[in-house]
Design a protein around this motif. Structure first.
Motif, PDB file in Angstrom:
ATOM      1  N   ILE A  50     -10.445   5.745  -0.030  1.00  0.00           N
ATOM      2  CA  ILE A  50     -11.785   5.417  -0.533  1.00  0.00           C
ATOM      3  C   ILE A  50     -12.579   6.709  -0.747  1.00  0.00           C
ATOM      4  N   ALA A  51     -12.464   7.643   0.186  1.00  0.00           N
ATOM      5  CA  ALA A  51     -13.178   8.916   0.062  1.00  0.00           C
ATOM      6  C   ALA A  51     -12.688   9.711  -1.150  1.00  0.00           C
ATOM      7  N   TYR A  52     -11.384   9.724  -1.385  1.00  0.00           N
ATOM      8  CA  TYR A  52     -10.846  10.394  -2.577  1.00  0.00           C
ATOM      9  C   TYR A  52     -11.408   9.749  -3.838  1.00  0.00           C
ATOM     10  N   ALA A  83       0.837  -1.212   0.000  1.00  0.00           N
ATOM     11  CA  ALA A  83       0.000   0.000   0.000  1.00  0.00           C
ATOM     12  C   ALA A  83       0.865   1.253   0.000  1.00  0.00           C
ATOM     13  N   GLY A  84       1.920   1.263   0.800  1.00  0.00           N
ATOM     14  CA  GLY A  84       2.809   2.425   0.869  1.00  0.00           C
ATOM     15  C   GLY A  84       3.528   2.672  -0.442  1.00  0.00           C
ATOM     16  N   ILE A  85       4.030   1.615  -1.045  1.00  0.00           N
ATOM     17  CA  ILE A  85       4.715   1.759  -2.333  1.00  0.00           C
ATOM     18  C   ILE A  85       3.736   2.244  -3.397  1.00  0.00           C
ATOM     19  N   THR A  86       2.534   1.674  -3.385  1.00  0.00           N
ATOM     20  CA  THR A  86       1.519   2.089  -4.355  1.00  0.00           C
ATOM     21  C   THR A  86       1.126   3.543  -4.140  1.00  0.00           C
ATOM     22  N   PRO A 125      -6.729   0.883  -5.309  1.00  0.00           N
ATOM     23  CA  PRO A 125      -5.785  -0.149  -4.877  1.00  0.00           C
ATOM     24  C   PRO A 125      -5.079   0.187  -3.568  1.00  0.00           C
ATOM     25  N   VAL A 126      -4.754   1.451  -3.361  1.00  0.00           N
ATOM     26  CA  VAL A 126      -4.130   1.842  -2.088  1.00  0.00           C
ATOM     27  C   VAL A 126      -5.099   1.552  -0.942  1.00  0.00           C
ATOM     28  N   ALA A 127      -6.363   1.913  -1.143  1.00  0.00           N
ATOM     29  CA  ALA A 127      -7.370   1.669  -0.107  1.00  0.00           C
ATOM     30  C   ALA A 127      -7.502   0.184   0.182  1.00  0.00           C
ATOM     31  N   ALA A 128      -7.566  -0.625  -0.852  1.00  0.00           N
ATOM     32  CA  ALA A 128      -7.732  -2.067  -0.667  1.00  0.00           C
ATOM     33  C   ALA A 128      -6.528  -2.694   0.020  1.00  0.00           C
ATOM     34  N   PHE A 182      -7.556   4.412   8.774  1.00  0.00           N
ATOM     35  CA  PHE A 182      -7.780   5.819   8.455  1.00  0.00           C
ATOM     36  C   PHE A 182      -7.292   6.131   7.038  1.00  0.00           C
ATOM     37  N   VAL A 183      -6.089   5.675   6.710  1.00  0.00           N
ATOM     38  CA  VAL A 183      -5.545   5.934   5.373  1.00  0.00           C
ATOM     39  C   VAL A 183      -6.403   5.226   4.321  1.00  0.00           C
ATOM     40  N   ALA A 184      -6.821   3.997   4.600  1.00  0.00           N
ATOM     41  CA  ALA A 184      -7.669   3.261   3.657  1.00  0.00           C
ATOM     42  C   ALA A 184      -8.969   4.018   3.398  1.00  0.00           C
ATOM     43  N   VAL A 185      -9.609   4.469   4.457  1.00  0.00           N
ATOM     44  CA  VAL A 185     -10.881   5.179   4.305  1.00  0.00           C
ATOM     45  C   VAL A 185     -10.678   6.498   3.581  1.00  0.00           C
TER      46      VAL A 185
END
Length: 126
Positions: A86-88, A8-11, A116-119, A80-83
């Motif tokens: 998703i909001a973006y 997720a961080g790399i993406t 993909p970052v959210a997932a 928090f980062v995932a959500v």
């Protein structure tokens, strides 16, 4: 190490790079050259830079969390980062679908990079 959060961080940092390079060429240059009043133009320019910072900091946070897996609160921050990604994505989808363009999902494809970052962050947070 949490591989999901590492991915997720790399993406997220990849998304930040695409935003910075592609966005500067396709969004910022035309924005600064348009005849919009100076104040709203500069506000939009600042908001673009705020998003750039947000994307980079989110990616760095996810990388840090991947290395400190099991630290209290790490899961909450990852959620928090995932959500927020998703909001973006939801904001881009809502705006794109409300305009009435033909083939709207490809007109503003940023949501394809954000989901993909959210997932991955959600998978790492679980």
């Amino acid at each position: 190490m949490n591989g999901w959060l590492l991915a997720a961080g790399i993406t997220a940092l990849g998304v930040a790079a695409v935003h910075t390079v592609g966005g500067h060429r396709d969004v910022v240059r035309p924005l600064l050259a348009c005849k919009l009043a100076d104040e709203p133009r500069r506000v939009l320019h600042a908001v673009w830079h705020m998003v750039s910072v947000d994307l980079v900091l989110s990616g760095l946070a996810l990388l840090y969390l991947s290395l400190t897996d099991g630290t209290p609160g790490a899961s909450l921050v990852a959620w928090f980062v995932a959500v927020h990604f998703i909001a973006y994505a939801a904001a881009f989808l809502a705006i794109t679908l409300s305009v009435g363009w033909p083939r709207p999902l490809l007109r503003l494809p940023q949501w394809i990079l954000l989901l993909p970052v959210a997932a991955l962050a959600a998978a790492g947070a679980a």
